[in-house]
Design a protein around this motif. Sequence first.
Motif, PDB file in Angstrom:
ATOM      1  N   PHE A 110     -29.020  50.972 -28.305  1.00  0.00           N
ATOM      2  CA  PHE A 110     -29.821  51.723 -29.198  1.00  0.00           C
ATOM      3  C   PHE A 110     -31.073  51.999 -28.384  1.00  0.00           C
ATOM      4  O   PHE A 110     -31.705  51.137 -28.330  1.00  0.00           O
ATOM      5  CB  PHE A 110     -30.496  52.215 -30.771  1.00  0.00           C
ATOM      6  N   PRO A 111     -31.419  53.689 -28.162  1.00  0.00           N
ATOM      7  CA  PRO A 111     -32.632  52.838 -27.971  1.00  0.00           C
ATOM      8  C   PRO A 111     -33.779  53.010 -29.022  1.00  0.00           C
ATOM      9  O   PRO A 111     -34.190  53.276 -30.025  1.00  0.00           O
ATOM     10  CB  PRO A 111     -32.799  55.249 -27.389  1.00  0.00           C
ATOM     11  N   TYR A 112     -34.758  51.709 -28.838  1.00  0.00           N
ATOM     12  CA  TYR A 112     -36.018  51.051 -29.965  1.00  0.00           C
ATOM     13  C   TYR A 112     -37.126  51.950 -30.731  1.00  0.00           C
ATOM     14  O   TYR A 112     -37.000  51.880 -31.143  1.00  0.00           O
ATOM     15  CB  TYR A 112     -36.421  50.008 -29.089  1.00  0.00           C
ATOM     16  N   ASN A 113     -37.415  53.498 -29.556  1.00  0.00           N
ATOM     17  CA  ASN A 113     -37.868  54.197 -30.152  1.00  0.00           C
ATOM     18  C   ASN A 113     -37.378  55.257 -30.995  1.00  0.00           C
ATOM     19  O   ASN A 113     -38.398  55.489 -32.034  1.00  0.00           O
ATOM     20  CB  ASN A 113     -38.597  54.811 -28.750  1.00  0.00           C
ATOM     21  N   ILE A 114     -36.394  55.450 -30.893  1.00  0.00           N
ATOM     22  CA  ILE A 114     -35.966  56.184 -31.823  1.00  0.00           C
ATOM     23  C   ILE A 114     -34.498  55.488 -32.789  1.00  0.00           C
ATOM     24  O   ILE A 114     -33.865  55.930 -33.908  1.00  0.00           O
ATOM     25  CB  ILE A 114     -34.935  57.721 -31.106  1.00  0.00           C
TER      26      ILE A 114
ATOM     27  N   GLN B  79     -34.295  46.531 -31.830  1.00  0.00           N
ATOM     28  CA  GLN B  79     -35.226  45.648 -31.390  1.00  0.00           C
ATOM     29  C   GLN B  79     -35.347  44.853 -32.724  1.00  0.00           C
ATOM     30  O   GLN B  79     -34.826  44.595 -33.867  1.00  0.00           O
ATOM     31  CB  GLN B  79     -36.184  46.731 -32.608  1.00  0.00           C
ATOM     32  N   LYS B  80     -35.777  43.323 -32.701  1.00  0.00           N
ATOM     33  CA  LYS B  80     -35.338  42.354 -33.349  1.00  0.00           C
ATOM     34  C   LYS B  80     -35.784  42.267 -34.802  1.00  0.00           C
ATOM     35  O   LYS B  80     -35.704  42.281 -36.157  1.00  0.00           O
ATOM     36  CB  LYS B  80     -35.729  40.899 -32.971  1.00  0.00           C
ATOM     37  N   GLU B  81     -37.102  43.070 -34.742  1.00  0.00           N
ATOM     38  CA  GLU B  81     -37.369  43.105 -35.756  1.00  0.00           C
ATOM     39  C   GLU B  81     -37.132  44.458 -37.021  1.00  0.00           C
ATOM     40  O   GLU B  81     -37.455  44.367 -38.269  1.00  0.00           O
ATOM     41  CB  GLU B  81     -39.081  44.339 -35.330  1.00  0.00           C
ATOM     42  N   VAL B  82     -36.676  45.307 -36.289  1.00  0.00           N
ATOM     43  CA  VAL B  82     -35.311  46.469 -36.694  1.00  0.00           C
ATOM     44  C   VAL B  82     -34.296  45.545 -37.245  1.00  0.00           C
ATOM     45  O   VAL B  82     -34.089  46.393 -38.690  1.00  0.00           O
ATOM     46  CB  VAL B  82     -35.120  47.434 -35.827  1.00  0.00           C
ATOM     47  N   ALA B  83     -33.860  44.416 -37.113  1.00  0.00           N
ATOM     48  CA  ALA B  83     -32.012  43.898 -37.323  1.00  0.00           C
ATOM     49  C   ALA B  83     -32.661  43.365 -38.757  1.00  0.00           C
ATOM     50  O   ALA B  83     -31.400  43.541 -39.357  1.00  0.00           O
ATOM     51  CB  ALA B  83     -31.798  43.186 -35.802  1.00  0.00           C
TER      52      ALA B  83
ATOM     53  N   VAL C 239     -30.922  38.397 -28.305  1.00  0.00           N
ATOM     54  CA  VAL C 239     -31.002  38.690 -27.349  1.00  0.00           C
ATOM     55  C   VAL C 239     -32.147  38.512 -26.645  1.00  0.00           C
ATOM     56  O   VAL C 239     -33.225  39.335 -27.212  1.00  0.00           O
ATOM     57  CB  VAL C 239     -30.302  39.757 -26.508  1.00  0.00           C
ATOM     58  N   ALA C 240     -32.313  37.379 -25.953  1.00  0.00           N
ATOM     59  CA  ALA C 240     -33.743  37.015 -24.338  1.00  0.00           C
ATOM     60  C   ALA C 240     -33.590  38.180 -23.860  1.00  0.00           C
ATOM     61  O   ALA C 240     -33.198  38.924 -23.282  1.00  0.00           O
ATOM     62  CB  ALA C 240     -33.361  35.919 -23.836  1.00  0.00           C
TER      63      ALA C 240
ATOM     64  N   PRO D 292     -38.400  43.395 -21.973  1.00  0.00           N
ATOM     65  CA  PRO D 292     -38.802  43.742 -22.691  1.00  0.00           C
ATOM     66  C   PRO D 292     -39.920  43.255 -23.086  1.00  0.00           C
ATOM     67  O   PRO D 292     -40.049  41.681 -22.787  1.00  0.00           O
ATOM     68  CB  PRO D 292     -38.323  44.558 -23.701  1.00  0.00           C
ATOM     69  N   LYS D 293     -41.052  43.532 -23.671  1.00  0.00           N
ATOM     70  CA  LYS D 293     -42.069  42.820 -24.577  1.00  0.00           C
ATOM     71  C   LYS D 293     -41.866  42.661 -26.128  1.00  0.00           C
ATOM     72  O   LYS D 293     -42.739  41.403 -26.638  1.00  0.00           O
ATOM     73  CB  LYS D 293     -43.691  43.447 -24.947  1.00  0.00           C
ATOM     74  N   VAL D 294     -40.451  42.632 -26.458  1.00  0.00           N
ATOM     75  CA  VAL D 294     -39.945  42.961 -28.109  1.00  0.00           C
ATOM     76  C   VAL D 294     -39.103  42.057 -27.776  1.00  0.00           C
ATOM     77  O   VAL D 294     -38.421  41.594 -26.460  1.00  0.00           O
ATOM     78  CB  VAL D 294     -39.790  44.056 -28.366  1.00  0.00           C
ATOM     79  N   GLN D 295     -38.221  41.272 -28.958  1.00  0.00           N
ATOM     80  CA  GLN D 295     -37.142  40.671 -28.948  1.00  0.00           C
ATOM     81  C   GLN D 295     -35.947  41.589 -29.181  1.00  0.00           C
ATOM     82  O   GLN D 295     -36.601  42.723 -29.886  1.00  0.00           O
ATOM     83  CB  GLN D 295     -37.283  39.669 -30.052  1.00  0.00           C
TER      84      GLN D 295
END
Length: 238
Positions: free
Chosen positions: A89-93, A116-120, A151-152, A160-163
């Motif tokens: 998924f596109p992280y921004n949406i 994005q790990k934060e959303v997961a 995913v690293a 990317p700068k995010v996990q």
Amino acid sequence: MKDENIALKIVNALKNEDNLPVLEIGPGTGVLTKYLIEQYETEFYALDVDKESITYLKELYPKHANQFLFQDYLKYNVAQDRFNVIGNFPYNISSQLFFKIWDDREKVDEVVCMIQKEVADRISATHGNKTYGILSVLLQAFFDIDYLFKVAPGVFNPPPKVQSAVIRLKRNETKQLPCDERLFKRVVKAGFGKRRKTLRNALKDLNLSDSVAALPEMDKRAEQLSVQEFISLTEKIA
């Protein structure tokens, strides 16, 4: 994503026990697509808002050209009665995509996605946790959530700068909530919209009756209520 092993792992995470059509959201250059075509052939299709991506995939897989659609899932009405969703998924949406999946909950049987790990973390969080929020409650009301693996950044080019993380959503046995589902969504969104306040204050705009406002759970904050408690509260508000 440049790691083929991770791509195959994501595709294989989709169980699809009922052999339903599979919709890929945002195929991009087709890192998942080639494995999806191998497994599902004509029971697979993909949507992307990037016209160049769709053109590229149609040229790469001419036998499947009509399965690649220049469409936005957020605005798309899926024809199938039941289907599965997969994608990086596109992280921004990603949050918007999950709200659309919630809207399509009567049709969506299973979702496997990298986000994005934060959303997961947020989607899979339980009550009492600071990451627990709107999507946690809405999705867990209708789906069983499995946090599959992280995913690293190194598997992407550029990193990317995010996990990142991969999760699976499986439709549960709940056909319909025992409350007004639109009101349920309003209550959840309002509660977390002012998450530092008690529910009594956060839900003021819902014109609560005195008896509802006096309920003991109204002294709590939204993050303290379980999914079932939100359902019960919605029943009482109605």
